[in-house]
Design an enzyme around this catalytic site. Sequence first.
Site, PDB file in Angstrom:
ATOM      1  N   MET A  30       0.924  -0.599   0.453  1.00  0.00           N
ATOM      2  CA  MET A  30       0.247   0.467  -0.195  1.00  0.00           C
ATOM      3  C   MET A  30       0.934   0.882  -0.272  1.00  0.00           C
ATOM      4  O   MET A  30       0.518   2.516   0.029  1.00  0.00           O
ATOM      5  CB  MET A  30      -0.975  -0.064   1.639  1.00  0.00           C
ATOM      6  N   ALA A  32       4.473   3.898   0.695  1.00  0.00           N
ATOM      7  CA  ALA A  32       4.812   3.796   2.428  1.00  0.00           C
ATOM      8  C   ALA A  32       6.186   2.839   2.613  1.00  0.00           C
ATOM      9  O   ALA A  32       5.992   2.531   3.697  1.00  0.00           O
ATOM     10  CB  ALA A  32       3.983   4.135   3.192  1.00  0.00           C
ATOM     11  N   HIS A  37       9.331  -3.448   3.133  1.00  0.00           N
ATOM     12  CA  HIS A  37       8.642  -3.778   2.335  1.00  0.00           C
ATOM     13  C   HIS A  37       9.856  -4.446   1.136  1.00  0.00           C
ATOM     14  O   HIS A  37       9.613  -4.974  -0.034  1.00  0.00           O
ATOM     15  CB  HIS A  37       7.819  -2.415   1.296  1.00  0.00           C
ATOM     16  N   SER A 186       4.099   0.630   7.982  1.00  0.00           N
ATOM     17  CA  SER A 186       4.562   2.655   7.411  1.00  0.00           C
ATOM     18  C   SER A 186       3.814   3.057   8.753  1.00  0.00           C
ATOM     19  O   SER A 186       4.063   4.630   9.040  1.00  0.00           O
ATOM     20  CB  SER A 186       3.443   2.069   6.939  1.00  0.00           C
ATOM     21  N   ARG A 187       2.980   2.719   9.376  1.00  0.00           N
ATOM     22  CA  ARG A 187       2.064   3.064  10.682  1.00  0.00           C
ATOM     23  C   ARG A 187       3.614   4.001  11.529  1.00  0.00           C
ATOM     24  O   ARG A 187       2.495   4.981  12.736  1.00  0.00           O
ATOM     25  CB  ARG A 187       0.781   2.506  11.022  1.00  0.00           C
TER      26      ARG A 187
HETATM   27  O1  PAF Z   1      -0.177  -6.009   3.960  1.00  0.00           O
HETATM   28  C1  PAF Z   1      -0.413  -4.734   3.226  1.00  0.00           C
HETATM   29  O2  PAF Z   1       0.278  -3.951   3.271  1.00  0.00           O
HETATM   30  C2  PAF Z   1      -1.894  -4.821   2.473  1.00  0.00           C
HETATM   31  O3  PAF Z   1      -2.250  -6.019   3.541  1.00  0.00           O
HETATM   32  C3  PAF Z   1      -1.495  -5.121   0.815  1.00  0.00           C
HETATM   33  C4  PAF Z   1      -0.891  -6.908   1.330  1.00  0.00           C
HETATM   34  C5  PAF Z   1      -0.904  -5.026   0.067  1.00  0.00           C
HETATM   35  C6  PAF Z   1      -3.143  -6.073   1.040  1.00  0.00           C
HETATM   36  O4  PAF Z   1      -3.998  -4.738   0.897  1.00  0.00           O
END
Ligand code: PAF
Length: 278
Positions: A30, A32, A37, A186-187
């Site tokens: 998502m 950020a 990631h 991200s939060r």
């Molecule tokens: O973990 C996340 O960032 C989200 O839940 C995902 C898997 C991209 C689905 O929107």
Amino acid sequence: MDIVGNVDELRKHVYDWRGQSLSVGLVPTMGALHDGHMALARRSLETTERTIATLFINPRQFGQGEDLDSYPRTEEEDVEKLTGAGVHLLFAPTAQEMYPNGFSTGVAVSGLGDILEGAFRPGFFDGVATVVCKLLNQAAADIAFFGEKDFQQLRVIRTMARDLNIPTRIEGVATVRESDGLALSSRNVYLSAEERQVAPALYQTICDVATKVKAGAPPAEAEAWGSAQILAAGFASVDYLSVVDSQTLEPYVDASRSGRVLVAAQLGRARLIDNVAL
Ligand code: PAF
């Protein structure tokens, strides 16, 4: 890195790669982006010949009163990071592309999606399962990578992919942590400087809970002890701190099976989740 916003363009790339017999990895995000990631992207780049990252803030997984509008958005930096890592393609669709007018299908993983996180965020896993099912169908990748930080999400996605015969392999990647143990999220940007000092108590406590259970403490006792520790450290509330079976996420009763400690707790504006293996 090519950037595409619609499914036809995404598929053109994938068909082209398939024509050259290249394997394809998928890293749904998502945005950020942080090093957690990027660890997914690196794993995909090591394991497959072409990597697609996706960037879509999925409105269906945010409940009323949650942070959809304020969710951190850092698209320019995200593109830089993915390009620097060597990711081949970014799929960044609009909400209209993902959920066109008349969209009326949902995916729900009952049981697994209703407990723990699902009990505190009703509809959350339906939103996740629906969007991930779409992304897996859209990209038709060989392997998709998800962080173990969202352990229940990983279990829900694996179950969904198995139940719906989606051929993409689902691979979990270990949680990336700050040097003091706080899991990257991200939060975390919601934490004040003072709260940031308190936050590592979450990880420390679940590690201690795991140690106690491994040493023979009854899980319920260790859970109560852990929740009290987290509150004493300065968290406002603990939604759950549960010792569970790693597969079913039901309470941990059979010591011969693999177990996991899962936690969600509120610290200022941030609701932090984390987990460790027993
Ligand atoms: O973990 C996340 O960032 C989200 O839940 C995902 C898997 C991209 C689905 O929107």
